[in-house]
Design an enzyme around this catalytic site. Structure first.
Site, short mmCIF file in Angstrom:
data_model
loop_
_atom_site.label_atom_id
_atom_site.label_comp_id
_atom_site.label_asym_id
_atom_site.label_seq_id
_atom_site.Cartn_x
_atom_site.Cartn_y
_atom_site.Cartn_z
N ASP A 184 2.51 2.24 -5.04
CA ASP A 184 1.80 2.69 -5.66
C ASP A 184 1.22 1.90 -6.82
O ASP A 184 2.58 2.17 -8.07
CB ASP A 184 2.54 4.52 -6.23
CG ASP A 184 1.78 4.94 -7.63
OD1 ASP A 184 0.75 4.80 -7.81
OD2 ASP A 184 2.51 6.39 -7.18
N ASP B 66 0.87 -1.22 -0.19
CA ASP B 66 0.00 0.51 -0.16
C ASP B 66 0.38 1.04 0.50
O ASP B 66 2.52 0.81 0.04
CB ASP B 66 -0.88 0.17 1.32
CG ASP B 66 -2.14 1.02 1.22
OD1 ASP B 66 -2.44 1.31 -0.11
OD2 ASP B 66 -3.09 0.75 1.01
N TYR C 170 -16.21 5.37 -11.51
CA TYR C 170 -15.59 3.97 -10.98
C TYR C 170 -16.34 2.73 -11.73
O TYR C 170 -15.84 2.50 -11.50
CB TYR C 170 -16.36 4.79 -9.54
CG TYR C 170 -16.35 3.23 -9.20
CD1 TYR C 170 -14.64 2.88 -8.15
CD2 TYR C 170 -17.55 1.98 -8.67
CE1 TYR C 170 -14.94 1.51 -7.44
CE2 TYR C 170 -16.36 1.61 -7.61
CZ TYR C 170 -15.70 1.09 -7.07
OH TYR C 170 -15.31 -0.11 -5.94
#
Length: 521
Positions: free
Chosen positions: A338, A315, A430
Site C-alpha cells: 500500500d 501492488d 487528480y
C-alpha cells in the site's frame, strides 16, 4: 609500475609452480592466487623466487563472512591463518570478502536492516585491520559483480571505499578496483576510480584471451601506479606506488540478448541506451502499481526485466501482481504494498536489500483517477487521491534514497501526467496531485544530484490501460482529441521508463517528459 597475473585463470593445464614460472617468463612481476590452501603455496613461493614473479596475494577469508557478526570470530580465525601464511611466503596482500563463498556461490548475508548490515561490515573490516597491523600485509577489500555472484554485498567499488574509509585504518586496508567487474555492475569507471584513489591498493584489467600465451585463456593484469588528470581546469593528479594485483574473476559471458544484436551489454555503452538489450544486467528495480496485468506498470516491469533487471512488482494484495512477476523474462517477485503506508515502504526497501543487496531503480507508477471537478470532489475523495498519487511518491523516494546514496547512485522515475502540465479540462484532485509530483521531482532531483541519484517525471497523455472506462466508444472519442489520432500504449510508456532507468540518460535529472503525441504541444 608492477604487473601481476592471476595464475588461477592462466596456464591452467599446468601445476601451480609451473604457472608461476610461466608468469615470470612472460614478464610479470607478481602472481595472484585464490585459495592458498589448494594451490601448493610453498611450491608457488619457491617458483616465484626462482623466476622473479613473487606472490602478490590470495584469499584472506572465503569460508566465513566479515559482515556477519555471528560468524566474525570464525572469519578472523580464518584470516589469522591466511596472515600467517602470507608472512611466511612474502605475500603482499590478502583479499577480503563481505560474504562467505561456497561452491562458487555467495552465501546470503544475515537478515539485518541495510544500515545494520553496513555497520557490521565496517566492524568486521576494523577488526581484521587490527589483526593485520604490523604484519606488512595489506588487506584488500574486493568488490565483485552480482551478474555472476548474486547477493554479494560489496558489489560496486563505492561499497568497499565506504567500508575502508569508515574502518579508519588506511595503513592496513585498501581496495581493489576491478574494471571488468565494475563495468558489469555499474560502469562510470573514471568517476569511481577517482573516488577510490586514496584507498587504491590494486587496479585489475581483464586483457585479451591468450595474449601472453596462445590458448592460455584470459590474462588478468594489474597496474598499481595510477595517475590521471581530474576534471577540466583542476589540474588534479595523484599517483600511488604499486602494492599488488589480480583477484578472483569468474569467466566472462555475454547477455543472451546482447549476442543477438551485437551491442554492448551494460548501461551507458552508447547514447541509445533504451535500445540496448541486456542494458540493466545486475540491477534491481521496484515498480509500484504493476499488479494490473494489462496496465502501464506491468508493461514497465516486463520491459525492465527483458533488459536484464531483477524486478520487484509492488501492488495491493489481491492484484494480479503474482501473475505479472511470475511471467517476467527473468525471475521477479511480487511484494504486496500500500503506497500510502510508510512502514510498508520501509519494510519493502529492507526486504529488497536483503534479497538483492541493492536498489537501482524505483518507478513510482501507482496512481488513482477521479474524474470530478472542484465542487464535485468531497474532502475524503481529495485526500484519497493525494495520499496515493502524491504521498505515495514521497514515501517511495524517501524509502529508497538511502540505499541509492550508499551505492553511489540510482534512478527514480515518477509517473506524473499531462494533467500535471496543464489545468484546463483536467479533474481537480487528480491534477493537483500530479502538479505536486512535478514539484517533488524537481526538488528531489536538485537535492540528490550530488549523490548520483537522478529523479525524473514522465507525463503520459491518454494511454490505453484498464483505467480508461467506457469501452471502445469512449476510446474512439478520446482519440479524437489527440493530434496523432490514437491512444498511446503501455509499452510505449515503458520504453521511456527503460531509457530513464539506464545510463543512457545519465545527464538527465529533474526533467518532465511528456509522452502524449503532442496533446500539450
Amino acid at each position: 609500475m608492477l604487473r601481476s597475473v592471476s595464475v588461477e585463470t592462466m596456464w591452467r593445464d599446468r601445476p601451480y609452480a609451473e604457472r608461476v614460472r610461466a608468469a615470470g617468463a612472460a614478464g610479470f612481476d607478481l602472481v595472484d592466487l585464490w585459495d592458498w590452501r589448494t594451490s601448493d603455496i610453498d611450491a608457488v613461493a619457491a617458483a616465484g623466487r626462482e623466476s622473479g614473479a613473487g606472490v602478490n596475494g590470495f584469499f584472506g577469508n572465503r569460508d566465513h563472512p566479515l559482515c556477519d557478526p555471528a560468524a566474525r570470530g570464525d572469519a578472523l580465525d580464518e584470516l589469522a591463518r591466511s596472515l600467517e601464511t602470507a608472512v611466511r611466503v612474502g605475500a603482499r596482500q590478502l583479499h577480503l570478502f563481505s560474504n562467505a563463498i561456497a561452491g562458487g556461490r555467495v552465501v546470503p548475508a544475515p537478515p539485518l536492516p541495510a544500515e545494520a548490515l553496513r555497520a557490521a561490515c565496517v566492524e568486521g573490516v576494523a577488526a581484521a585491520a587490527e589483526l593485520a597491523r604490523g604484519s606488512g600485509v595489506t588487506l584488500v577489500l574486493e568488490h565483485l559483480n552480482t551478474v555472476f555472484l548474486p547477493g554479494y554485498l560489496w558489489d560496486e567499488v563505492g561499497e568497499v571505499v565506504s567500508a575502508a574509509r569508515q574502518a579508519g585504518a588506511p595503513d592496513v586496508v585498501g581496495v581493489a578496483f576491478d574494471a571488468f567487474h565494475q563495468q558489469l555492475v555499474g560502469g562510470r569507471l573514471t568517476e569511481h576510480l577517482e573516488a577510490a584513489a586514496p584507498w587504491l591498493a590494486r587496479f585489475d584489467v581483464a586483457e585479451v584471451p591468450g595474449r601472453h600465451e596462445p590458448g592460455a585463456g584470459r590474462s588478468t593484469s594489474s597496474i598499481c601506479a595510477v595517475s590521471w588528470t581530474g576534471s577540466a581546469g583542476t589540474g588534479r593528479s595523484r599517483s600511488r606506488p604499486c602494492r599488488a594485483t589480480g583477484g578472483p574473476r569468474p569467466p566472462s559471458r555475454r547477455s543472451r540478448r546482447t549476442s543477438r544484436r551485437g551491442g554492448a551489454g551494460r548501461a551507458g555503452r552508447g547514447p541509445d541506451m533504451g535500445s540496448l538489450e541486456g542494458s540493466l544486467e545486475g540491477r534491481t528495480a521496484i515498480v509500484t502499481g504493476a499488479g494490473s496485468y494489462a496496465g502501464q506498470g506491468a508493461a514497465e516491469a516486463r520491459l525492465l526485466a527483458e533488459h536484464g533487471a531483477a524486478v520487484v512488482v509492488a501492488d495491493l494484495p489481491g492484484s494480479e501482481g503474482e501473475r505479472v512477476a511470475a511471467e517476467l523474462a527473468r525471475p521477479g517477485r511480487f511484494v504486496p504494498l500500500d503506497v500510502t503506508d510508510e512502514a510498508a515502504w520501509d519494510a519493502l526497501a529492507e526486504n529488497v536489500l536483503a534479497a538483492y543487496g541493492r536498489i537501482d531503480v524505483l518507478v513510482n507508477n501507482a496512481g488513482v483517477w477521479l474524474d470530478e471537478g472542484l465542487t464535485g470532489t468531497s474532502p475524503e475523495q481529495y485526500r484519497r487521491v493525494v495520499e496515493i498519487n502524491q504521498t505515495g511518491v514521497y514515501l517511495g523516494m524517501r524509502a529508497v534514497v538511502p540505499a541509492m546514496r550508499a551505492a553511489g547512485g540510482g534512478s527514480i522515475v515518477n509517473t506524473c501526467s499531462t494533467a500535471g502540465l496543464k489545468g484546463g479540462g483536467m479533474p481537480f484532485a487528480y491534477a493537483a496531485s500530479k502538479w505536486a509530483v512535478r514539484g517533488m521531482t524537481r526538488a528531489a532531483a536538485h537535492e540528490h544530484a550530488g549523490d548520483g541519484i537522478r529523479v525524473n517525471a514522465i507525463c503520459p497523455g491518454v494511454i490505453d490501460t484498464p483505467m480508461i472506462e467506457g469501452g471502445a466508444e469512449n476510446r474512439a472519442r478520446l482519440a479524437g482529441f489527440i493530434p496523432s489520432g490514437r491512444l498511446g500504449t503501455p509499452e510505449e510508456v515503458a520504453e521511456l521508463v527503460l531509457f530513464l532507468a539506464g545510463d543512457g540518460s545519465r545527464y538527465i535529472t529533474g526533467a518532465e517528459i511528456a509522452i502524449d503525441a503532442a496533446v500539450t504541444a
